[in-house]
Write an enzyme that holds these catalytic residues in place. Structure first.
Site, PDB file in Angstrom:
ATOM      1  N   LYS A  27     -68.971  47.360 -30.953  1.00 51.78           N
ATOM      2  CA  LYS A  27     -70.101  47.654 -32.122  1.00 51.78           C
ATOM      3  C   LYS A  27     -71.670  46.979 -31.557  1.00 51.78           C
ATOM      4  O   LYS A  27     -72.663  46.464 -31.772  1.00 51.78           O
ATOM      5  CB  LYS A  27     -70.171  47.498 -32.834  1.00 51.78           C
ATOM      6  N   CYS A  28     -71.884  46.545 -29.870  1.00 52.80           N
ATOM      7  CA  CYS A  28     -72.554  46.301 -29.003  1.00 52.80           C
ATOM      8  C   CYS A  28     -73.196  46.546 -28.201  1.00 52.80           C
ATOM      9  O   CYS A  28     -72.951  47.504 -27.717  1.00 52.80           O
ATOM     10  CB  CYS A  28     -71.738  44.689 -28.305  1.00 52.80           C
ATOM     11  N   GLY A  29     -74.753  46.224 -28.094  1.00 52.74           N
ATOM     12  CA  GLY A  29     -75.566  47.234 -27.316  1.00 52.74           C
ATOM     13  C   GLY A  29     -74.900  47.166 -25.676  1.00 52.74           C
ATOM     14  O   GLY A  29     -75.505  48.618 -25.426  1.00 52.74           O
ATOM     15  N   LEU A  30     -74.686  45.955 -25.463  1.00 56.94           N
ATOM     16  CA  LEU A  30     -74.066  46.319 -23.983  1.00 56.94           C
ATOM     17  C   LEU A  30     -72.466  47.464 -23.341  1.00 56.94           C
ATOM     18  O   LEU A  30     -72.215  47.690 -22.703  1.00 56.94           O
ATOM     19  CB  LEU A  30     -73.317  45.252 -23.647  1.00 56.94           C
ATOM     20  N   THR A  31     -71.613  47.388 -24.777  1.00 50.34           N
ATOM     21  CA  THR A  31     -71.061  48.484 -25.178  1.00 50.34           C
ATOM     22  C   THR A  31     -70.649  49.618 -24.263  1.00 50.34           C
ATOM     23  O   THR A  31     -69.742  49.259 -23.094  1.00 50.34           O
ATOM     24  CB  THR A  31     -69.973  48.964 -26.355  1.00 50.34           C
TER      25      THR A  31
END
Length: 154
Positions: A27-31
């Site tokens: 659930k990360c912006g980088l995922t």
């Protein structure tokens, strides 16, 4: 280490391979970008002796809150990862996995040894030496030349 299904996995089975070890979160912006590019690298270099080892971690913004079963579902279905995914671990602090203690000992970070965020990456050569450490914002495809060099070496 334990894989995402709870099976014991000896990291010695990866001896002789070039490894990219990554702490991941769903659930990360980088995922999305990281999984997409990791999949590209894996498809391109797996047959040449390259492995990606993904370690889910919930220590950064609680961005990997699920159980191992939920993480597996997300990683395999949504992100279509085919590389080995391990059980959720901690990468910093007293409960940090021994693997991450070793990695950080070998290649400290720019601002101290601790892992700063999801998708920190460690590149390991065929002999098990930690060759480089990359920031979470480093695109996996930016590491491709370094991977190619290690695969070409004896």
């Amino acid at each position: 280490m334990q894989d995402i299904e709870g099976n014991d996995v000896s990291l010695s089975q990866f001896t002789g391979k070039v490894l990219l070890i990554v702490n991941v979160a769903s659930k990360c912006g980088l995922t999305h970008g990281n999984y997409k590019e990791l999949n590209i690298l894996y498809a391109k270099y797996k047959a040449k002796g390259f492995e990606i080892l993904a370690f889910p971690c919930n220590q950064f913004g609680s961005q990997e809150p699920g159980t191992d079963a939920e993480i597996k579902e997300t990683v395999c279905t949504t992100f279509k990862a085919e590389f080995p995914v391990f059980g959720k671990i901690e990468v910093n602090g007293n409960n940090a996995a021994p693997l991450y203690k070793f990695l950080k000992e070998q290649k400290g970070g720019l601002f101290g040894d601790s892992i700063k965020w999801n998708f920190a990456k460690f590149l390991v050569d065929k002999q098990g030496n930690v060759v480089d450490r990359y920031a979470p914002t480093t695109s996996p495809l930016e590491i491709e030349k370094d991977i190619e060099k290690l695969l070409a070496s004896a």
